[in-house]
Design an enzyme around this catalytic site. Structure first.
Site, PDB file in Angstrom:
ATOM      1  N   LYS A 159      78.910  28.915  30.604  1.00  0.00           N
ATOM      2  CA  LYS A 159      78.993  30.298  30.105  1.00  0.00           C
ATOM      3  C   LYS A 159      78.709  31.205  31.290  1.00  0.00           C
ATOM      4  O   LYS A 159      77.545  31.456  31.630  1.00  0.00           O
ATOM      5  CB  LYS A 159      77.975  30.500  28.980  1.00  0.00           C
ATOM      6  CG  LYS A 159      78.096  31.837  28.264  1.00  0.00           C
ATOM      7  CD  LYS A 159      77.230  31.861  27.011  1.00  0.00           C
ATOM      8  CE  LYS A 159      77.165  33.228  26.370  1.00  0.00           C
ATOM      9  NZ  LYS A 159      78.417  33.640  25.722  1.00  0.00           N
TER      10      LYS A 159
HETATM   11  N1  PPE Z   1      83.045  31.009  22.814  1.00  0.00           N
HETATM   12  C1  PPE Z   1      82.875  32.065  23.641  1.00  0.00           C
HETATM   13  C2  PPE Z   1      83.918  32.374  24.634  1.00  0.00           C
HETATM   14  C3  PPE Z   1      81.704  32.824  23.549  1.00  0.00           C
HETATM   15  O1  PPE Z   1      81.531  33.842  24.379  1.00  0.00           O
HETATM   16  C4  PPE Z   1      80.742  32.498  22.575  1.00  0.00           C
HETATM   17  C5  PPE Z   1      79.490  33.295  22.451  1.00  0.00           C
HETATM   18  C6  PPE Z   1      80.972  31.407  21.726  1.00  0.00           C
HETATM   19  C7  PPE Z   1      82.132  30.681  21.890  1.00  0.00           C
HETATM   20  C8  PPE Z   1      79.969  30.962  20.708  1.00  0.00           C
HETATM   21  O2  PPE Z   1      78.843  30.377  21.324  1.00  0.00           O
HETATM   22  P1  PPE Z   1      77.400  30.450  20.692  1.00  0.00           P
HETATM   23  O3  PPE Z   1      76.935  31.866  20.776  1.00  0.00           O
HETATM   24  O4  PPE Z   1      76.589  29.530  21.485  1.00  0.00           O
HETATM   25  O5  PPE Z   1      77.523  30.015  19.263  1.00  0.00           O
HETATM   26  N2  PPE Z   1      79.618  34.668  22.784  1.00  0.00           N
HETATM   27  C9  PPE Z   1      78.425  35.411  23.091  1.00  0.00           C
HETATM   28  C10 PPE Z   1      78.755  36.698  23.805  1.00  0.00           C
HETATM   29  C11 PPE Z   1      79.410  37.746  23.020  1.00  0.00           C
HETATM   30  C12 PPE Z   1      79.564  39.011  23.834  1.00  0.00           C
HETATM   31  O6  PPE Z   1      80.342  39.878  23.397  1.00  0.00           O
HETATM   32  O7  PPE Z   1      78.903  39.166  24.857  1.00  0.00           O
HETATM   33  C13 PPE Z   1      77.552  35.583  21.853  1.00  0.00           C
HETATM   34  O8  PPE Z   1      78.005  35.399  20.735  1.00  0.00           O
HETATM   35  O9  PPE Z   1      76.380  35.903  22.048  1.00  0.00           O
END
Ligand code: PPE
Length: 306
Positions: A159
């Protein structure tokens, strides 16, 4: 809407005023996107604020850093503790938590090694990611004309800030066309994920989500939803998902720390199922919010009380 300011930001081990948490414009991260970060939520429960899967988010931060050969100059426990301290200092109950480690000011040039690694933790109040009604009514989305990151280009298991240039293309295109979000395919043409969410579909009572081979972030909400679904007796399969199977699914929903569990009502103006939140999505939302809001048993030890 501008970020609602809180009082203090944790900056390399110290709590500084929100407006004083600044870096130099020639910091490596500004030019080359060299940051690894996390996003998690702290929920208000009857027993006070509770961070959802704090340890897992901190571990993913270190995984992202490892992939990019970045040494975070703090121990995992120190950063976990710092998250809790930052929430306490700001006197917040429910909030979003953004830890970020980045290459700072030193030399400029692609090689990041000469630049120090800096670490920041900010917390603020963040409402519903895809709008206040999204969790109930669902959102209208499009399949993006942009693909998610090809394997062997930008690692999707990390990430990192730079990956979000791709996310920005997906998001801006969707918004420009009047959709709430875009769903990107992987470079083989299979469903990958949203700009900031993982995706699931339900068909004939079974649940499917793209595997990590489809250029997805291994979402912590994704993992939580798989666990909850299995404990509710659903079969969850991770496999390549062809785009058109979304159109004919009974239910489709996004998961993410920010998006939580958000139903998708239509894709490319094709109604999904009944065009509203489906029963499986609702059951998973109830199970999820039951745990995070402290009404149901925390069987997996997902909550860390502030
Ligand atoms: N894919 C991506 C590309 C992504 O950014 C997130 C989280 C997820 C999947 C889901 O991952 P998780 O949060 O571990 O369930 N995106 C983060 C950032 C959003 C933003 O706008 O900044 C979040 O949800 O915190």
């Amino acid at each position: 809407m501008p970020i609602p300011k809180s009082d203090k930001i944790w900056f390399n081990g110290e709590l500084v005023g929100w407006d004083d948490a600044k870096i130099h414009v020639l910091s490596h991260v500004v030019h080359y996107g060299s940051s690894v970060f996390e996003g998690m939520r702290c929920y208000e429960t009857p027993k006070g604020g509770a961070c959802f899967r704090l340890k897992d988010h901190i571990n993913r931060l270190y995984d992202s850093a490892k992939i990019y050969r970045m040494d975070i100059p703090f121990e995992r426990d120190e950063l976990s503790q710092a998250v809790l301290d930052t929430i306490r200092t700001n006197d917040l109950k429910a909030c979003y938590v953004r830890p970020i480690a980045f290459r700072g000011y030193g030399e400029l040039g692609v090689n990041p090694a000469p630049c120090p690694v800096e670490v920041v933790i900010a917390v603020w109040e963040w409402g519903k990611y895809l709008g206040p009604e999204a969790l109930e009514k669902g959102v209208s989305v499009r399949i993006s004309s942009w693909n998610r990151l090809a394997p062997n280009t930008m690692p999707s298991l990390a990430k990192v800030g730079a990956n979000y240039m791709n996310s920005q293309l997906i998001k801006m295109e969707a918004l420009a066309d009047g959709y709430a979000e875009g769903i990107a395919l992987d470079t083989s043409g299979y469903v990958s994920e949203g700009s900031g969410e993982n995706i699931f579909m339900v068909k004939n009572g079974a649940i499917y989500t793209p595997s990590t081979g489809s250029s997805v972030l291994p979402g912590i909400t994704r993992h939580s939803v798989i666990s909850l679904a299995e404990s509710l007796g659903y079969r969850v399969t991770t496999r390549p998902i062809p785009r058109e199977s979304l159109y004919i699914a009974d239910e489709v929903f996004f998961t993410g720390s920010a998006a939580e569990i958000t139903p998708i009502a239509e894709i490319d103006h094709i109604q999904i199922g009944s065009g509203a939140r489906g029963p499986v999505t609702e059951a998973l939302q109830n199970a999820f919010f039951g745990v995070v809001e402290g009404h149901a048993d925390d069987n997996y030890n997902w909550l860390t009380y502030v």
